[in-house]
Design an enzyme around this catalytic site. Structure first.
Site, PDB file in Angstrom:
ATOM      1  N   CYS A  17       0.860  -1.325  -0.075  1.00  0.00           N
ATOM      2  CA  CYS A  17       0.045  -0.075  -0.004  1.00  0.00           C
ATOM      3  C   CYS A  17       0.967   1.077  -0.012  1.00  0.00           C
ATOM      4  O   CYS A  17       2.072   1.238  -0.035  1.00  0.00           O
ATOM      5  CB  CYS A  17      -1.016   0.174   1.252  1.00  0.00           C
ATOM      6  SG  CYS A  17       0.148  -0.013   2.618  1.00  0.00           S
ATOM      7  N   CYS A  20       3.488   1.581   2.847  1.00  0.00           N
ATOM      8  CA  CYS A  20       4.630   1.078   2.530  1.00  0.00           C
ATOM      9  C   CYS A  20       5.343   1.718   1.757  1.00  0.00           C
ATOM     10  O   CYS A  20       6.754   2.024   2.187  1.00  0.00           O
ATOM     11  CB  CYS A  20       4.330  -0.451   1.970  1.00  0.00           C
ATOM     12  SG  CYS A  20       3.186  -1.638   2.704  1.00  0.00           S
ATOM     13  N   ASP A 476       3.198  22.828 -35.955  1.00  0.00           N
ATOM     14  CA  ASP A 476       4.133  23.107 -37.169  1.00  0.00           C
ATOM     15  C   ASP A 476       3.335  23.055 -38.459  1.00  0.00           C
ATOM     16  O   ASP A 476       2.742  21.880 -38.749  1.00  0.00           O
ATOM     17  CB  ASP A 476       5.381  22.111 -37.168  1.00  0.00           C
ATOM     18  CG  ASP A 476       6.422  22.183 -38.006  1.00  0.00           C
ATOM     19  OD1 ASP A 476       6.905  23.581 -38.210  1.00  0.00           O
ATOM     20  OD2 ASP A 476       6.876  21.147 -38.536  1.00  0.00           O
ATOM     21  N   ASP A 677      12.092  20.985 -34.429  1.00  0.00           N
ATOM     22  CA  ASP A 677      11.367  21.865 -33.404  1.00  0.00           C
ATOM     23  C   ASP A 677      11.646  21.586 -32.091  1.00  0.00           C
ATOM     24  O   ASP A 677      11.084  21.953 -31.161  1.00  0.00           O
ATOM     25  CB  ASP A 677       9.920  21.511 -33.702  1.00  0.00           C
ATOM     26  CG  ASP A 677       9.565  21.976 -35.038  1.00  0.00           C
ATOM     27  OD1 ASP A 677      10.363  22.951 -35.743  1.00  0.00           O
ATOM     28  OD2 ASP A 677       8.696  21.086 -35.755  1.00  0.00           O
TER      29      ASP A 677
HETATM   30  P1  ADP Z   1       9.120  25.881 -41.685  1.00  0.00           P
HETATM   31  O1  ADP Z   1       8.593  26.466 -40.608  1.00  0.00           O
HETATM   32  O2  ADP Z   1       8.009  25.678 -42.772  1.00  0.00           O
HETATM   33  O3  ADP Z   1       9.765  24.726 -41.465  1.00  0.00           O
HETATM   34  P2  ADP Z   1      11.717  27.002 -42.239  1.00  0.00           P
HETATM   35  O4  ADP Z   1      12.090  27.808 -40.958  1.00  0.00           O
HETATM   36  O5  ADP Z   1      12.323  25.708 -42.619  1.00  0.00           O
HETATM   37  O6  ADP Z   1       9.974  26.995 -42.343  1.00  0.00           O
HETATM   38  O7  ADP Z   1      11.844  28.108 -43.402  1.00  0.00           O
HETATM   39  C1  ADP Z   1      11.159  29.240 -43.421  1.00  0.00           C
HETATM   40  C2  ADP Z   1      11.203  29.809 -44.879  1.00  0.00           C
HETATM   41  O8  ADP Z   1      12.448  30.047 -45.304  1.00  0.00           O
HETATM   42  C3  ADP Z   1      10.544  28.886 -45.870  1.00  0.00           C
HETATM   43  O9  ADP Z   1       9.007  28.895 -45.923  1.00  0.00           O
HETATM   44  C4  ADP Z   1      11.192  29.223 -47.182  1.00  0.00           C
HETATM   45  O10 ADP Z   1      10.651  30.445 -47.691  1.00  0.00           O
HETATM   46  C5  ADP Z   1      12.672  29.746 -46.783  1.00  0.00           C
HETATM   47  N1  ADP Z   1      13.413  28.999 -46.954  1.00  0.00           N
HETATM   48  C6  ADP Z   1      14.235  27.991 -46.019  1.00  0.00           C
HETATM   49  N2  ADP Z   1      15.017  27.220 -46.726  1.00  0.00           N
HETATM   50  C7  ADP Z   1      14.956  27.262 -48.124  1.00  0.00           C
HETATM   51  C8  ADP Z   1      15.563  26.585 -48.940  1.00  0.00           C
HETATM   52  N3  ADP Z   1      16.522  25.570 -48.943  1.00  0.00           N
HETATM   53  N4  ADP Z   1      15.227  27.006 -50.437  1.00  0.00           N
HETATM   54  C9  ADP Z   1      14.067  27.825 -50.453  1.00  0.00           C
HETATM   55  N5  ADP Z   1      13.564  28.482 -49.267  1.00  0.00           N
HETATM   56  C10 ADP Z   1      14.032  28.321 -48.099  1.00  0.00           C
HETATM   57 MG    MG Z   2      10.194  22.883 -40.499  1.00  0.00          MG
END
Ligand code: ADP
Ligand code: MG
Length: 790
Positions: A17, A20, A476, A677
């Site tokens: 219990c 214990c 996300d 994230d």
């Molecule tokens: P999410 O929240 O969609 O994961 P990220 O932080 O990864 O967004 O990226 C934010 C923005 O930056 C994207 O929506 C894009 O517009 C731009 N971006 C990031 N990396 C790239 C890439 N390799 N080529 C083109 N655009 C990019």
């Molecule tokens: Mg992302």
């Protein structure tokens, strides 16, 4: 000096219990070298954080052995909080085996179960004997009290009285000294070591009743002038111990059932594998499989360990892990999870994770740890039950004394003594905090187990409790709300380059990026059968895009804020044309000017709308968090029915956004992919990782949805709320019944109504309360996770 403290999860034997648990905790924490000790009466496990150089397990055992408990190392690999314990410690840690610690036995889960079954069998035997004895006693009580309103039988004859007079002491002696032995041991330990648990209460109550009765019987002639020598308590001894034994039996049986989830998970483990060694197929036991082995899996067979397909294609039933019943198609190089079932194709897989590292092993460890963890709500119950036993003991003695002093002013002393003894025994018996100790752990065990069967992994009871209180869910965007498989939809040159040249340039640069958008551009370029150009000085710019040079020319690819950093302005018409359709604009810029645009679209997950609607029904507001363009995000959010959009957030800013929401008093959960994230997940009240494949970061999140399906989100909410509701119901009933029972047993109602709780009734009430708490927890097993929100 390296970190020396380690945490072990140990099986505790001899625990009944909550009191214990608090005795063991107190005793162990009193030892030097032990930093922390959490004992759970539901799982009968102790989590001990200690310094093995200062204190050994045998020393711990010594300390609690005399109190009737012992510790055992479980053979199931434990997840240990310290960094060094990668290996199976039952083999590697010398403190468990070597010389000074021979006393600590190792028990496998199977042997624990065997012992529990043996205990159950013994209880069953006891019941077979006590039930007839209880029947006789109850029959006598009813006859004697004359509860015979319909006049169905005549008053007890002198002969019958004599018969019971001689019979019941024999019964009671057997019941107290054979069946009630653990309670007598409880009394003995109380006298010797001053520790009291529920056994002590029952033991003191029943032995006082027995001794009092024995004295009356033995000295009936001498005492006759002063006391009512007919009023013995043998029947009470029989009924109280009898009922508590019955209660214990049902409790033990139900508790075995609460652990079924773990057993099912353990049962999923594959025993053997067909492996190719030296060009030949051999069947080996699963422990012998090593990373890199090529295993053969025939149709209908279970995948032995986690791996990667190196030959063949198939569809796989992953429901036992993810809770999703639809089979998943798998092709070359796809990841497969051990214990899932290969439906059709013949496969060759390369083992990538074996033993403790497999997903299934991790799940088992996680579920076990979570089941043994304590919910914050439990601390109150723990505190109460740790002081309950001594307080009740003192209270019972005071009550007895008061009956003798005050009661005897109003009635003959013999009657006051009889009532006083009745109160004393009644209080001790009804006050056992047994149900209180079971209230939370049983519900947590069933809830966490049920979650695991649905692909929802819960880190600990605290996460479960927090999830039930969540009223704001941040999701996300990419990969969580959308499929995360974006496609290029538009290409637009604003320079003398052709559209295809724009595509080729961007694709060549994106080939070096790991962003989901990058894959879309690479795919499109391949689709157009174009080659990739050589890129130098590649640099990913987090949350914005990338940079790289081709033929000595520097290029930027990314969002509008990236080109703005260069002092260039993207054409707002083109951008808003794309974003208003929910597409993500990607800008290609040279040093001086913008060269062209791409638009990339991702599709919304099929069930996103439905999931958000369910969350709304559950009273949860949903926000979308993304680094994407505000308008693109808003478009998608509108389609799904999301309440709030938090867009254009740099990866490092996501945790800050969560914090902002949290500081407005919201209870925030964040659902994301768990790897990118991670900081945001850690910041949220509850971090929910959406898993896919075997790479899920199980440890990093409070909750892991193994299948990566968002439909599991509302299910997890339903489950957490139902579990918390069960815990609250259990705690309420456990407290309530003590709060009501103790004063009645003390005789509070006697002066007015003439009601005094019969100790026999108290015994059955207490047995009933423990059983009902466990049964209530088991009800969670049948919970429909798709049910209407609560
Ligand atoms: P999410 O929240 O969609 O994961 P990220 O932080 O990864 O967004 O990226 C934010 C923005 O930056 C994207 O929506 C894009 O517009 C731009 N971006 C990031 N990396 C790239 C890439 N390799 N080529 C083109 N655009 C990019
Ligand atoms: Mg992302």
């Amino acid at each position: 000096m390296p970190q020396v403290n380690q945490t072990k999860s140990l099986n505790v034997i001899g625990m009944h219990c909550a009191s214990c648990a608090s005795i063991i905790k107190r005793k162990l924490e009193g030892l030097s070298g032990i930093e922390k000790c959490e004992v759970n009466s539901g799982t009968e496990k102790a989590q001990v954080t200690y310094n093995p150089q200062k204190v050994s397990l045998s020393r711990m055992n010594q300390e609690i052995d005399k109190l009737g408990y012992s510790l055992e190392v479980s053979s199931q690999p434990q997840n240990v909080t310290q960094e060094h314990d990668q290996m199976d410690h039952t083999q590697m840690d010398p403190s468990f085996h070597a010389g000074h610690d021979m006393m600590t036995p190792i028990s496998s889960d199977a042997s624990i179960k065997a012992r529990k079954l043996q205990e159950l069998n013994q209880l069953a035997t006891h019941i077979k004997i006590t039930v007839p004895l209880i029947a006789v006693s109850v029959f006598k009580m009813i006859w004697e009290v004359g509860a015979n309103p319909l006049g169905l039988w005549s008053a007890m004859s002198l002969n019958a009285q004599n018969f019971f007079h001689y019979l019941l002491p024999i019964f009671a002696t057997y019941v107290l000294f054979v069946i009630g032995l653990p309670y007598l041991q409880g009394v003995w330990r109380f006298i010797k070591y001053r520790v009291a648990n529920m056994d002590t209460l029952v033991g003191i109550g029943t032995s006082v009743a027995y001794i009092y009765s024995f004295v009356l019987s033995a000295f009936s002639i001498q005492l006759a002038p002063f006391l009512n020598t007919q009023h013995t308590y043998y029947d009470v001894v029989i009924v109280v111990i009898g009922f508590i034994t019955i209660g214990k039996y049902f409790e033990a049986r139900s508790k075995l059932k609460t652990g079924e989830a773990i057993e099912k998970l353990l049962g999923l483990q594959v025993k053997t594998a067909l492996v190719i060694r030296k060009g030949e197929q051999v069947e080996i036991s699963i422990e012998q499989v090593v990373v890199g082995d090529i295993l053969i899996v025939k149709p209908g067979q279970k995948i032995p360990v986690d791996g990667e397909i190196v030959d063949g294609a198939t569809s796989i039933d992953e429901s036992m892990i993810t809770g999703e019943s639809i089979p998943v198609d798998k092709k070359l190089h796809d990841v497969v999870i051990g214990a899932t079932i290969n439906k059709q194709g013949s496969l060759k897989i390369k083992a990538t994770k074996v033993g403790k590292d497999t997903m299934l092993s991790q799940i088992i460890t996680m579920v076990e740890t979570a089941q043994g963890s304590k919910a914050p709500i439990e601390h109150l119950a723990d505190q109460i039950s740790s002081v309950f036993v001594p307080v009740v003991l003192v209270f019972a003695i005071i009550t007895l004394v008061l009956w003798l002093i005050i009661g005897s002013q109003f009635m003959p002393f013999s009657q006051a003594l009889t009532l006083g003894i009745t109160s004393f025994v009644g209080i001790l018996v009804i006050a056992c905090p047994c149900a209180m100790g079971l209230a939370t752990p049983t519900a947590v065990i069933v809830g966490v187990g049920k979650a695991a069967q649905n692909g929802i992994l819960i880190k600990n009871a605290e996460s479960l409790q927090k999830l039930s209180g969540v009223n704001y869910l941040v999701m996300d965007k990419t990969g969580t709300l959308t499929k995360g498989m974006p496609e290029v939809t538009d290409i637009l040159s604003t320079s003398d380059l052709t559209n295809n040249q724009i595509l080729q340039l961007v694709a060549s640069l994106e080939r070096h990026s790991e962003h989901p958008l990058a894959q879309a551009v690479v795919n499109k370029n391949q689709l157009e059968k174009q080659s990739f150009l050589d890129v130098k000085d590649f640099l990913a710019i987090e949350g914005k895009g990338l940079r790289g040079s081709l033929d000595g020319q520097m290029y930027l690819v990314g969002n509008t804020s990236l080109v703005a950093d260069l002092g260039l302005t993207a054409d707002s018409k083109i951008i808003s044309n794309f974003t208003s359709q929910g597409k993500t604009p990607v800008v290609l810029a040279g040093k001086q000017q913008i060269l062209g645009y791409l638009a990339i679209a991702d599709t919304i997950k099929d069930d996103a709308v439905q999931v958000v609607a369910r969350l709304h029904q559950q009273g949860i507001k949903v926000a979308m968090l993304t680094g994407d363009h505000q308008q693109t995000a808003s478009y998608i959010a509108d389609q799904i029915g999301i309440d709030t959009v938090i867009a254009e957030v740099l990866p490092g800013g996501k945790a800050k956004e969560i914090n902002k929401l949290h500081s407005t008093g919201l209870k925030v959960a964040m659902a994301g992919d768990g790897i990118n994230d991670a900081p945001a997940l850690a910041t949220a009240d509850v971090g929910i990782a959406m898993g896919t494949g075997t790479d899920v970061a199980i440890e990093s999140a409070d909750i892991t949805l193994l299948g990566g399906h968002i439909s599991a989100l509302p299910k997890a909410i339903v489950l957490s709320r139902a579990t918390m509701r069960t815990i609250k119901q259990n705690l309420f009933w456990a407290f309530f019944y003590n709060v009501i029972g103790i004063p009645i047993a003390a005789g509070l109602l006697y002066p007015i109504f003439g009601i005094l709780l019969n100790p026999a009734l108290a015994g059955s009430a207490m047995a009933f309360s423990s059983v009902s708490v466990v049964l209530n927890a088991l009800k969670l097993k049948r919970l429909n996770l798709l049910q209407e929100p609560i």
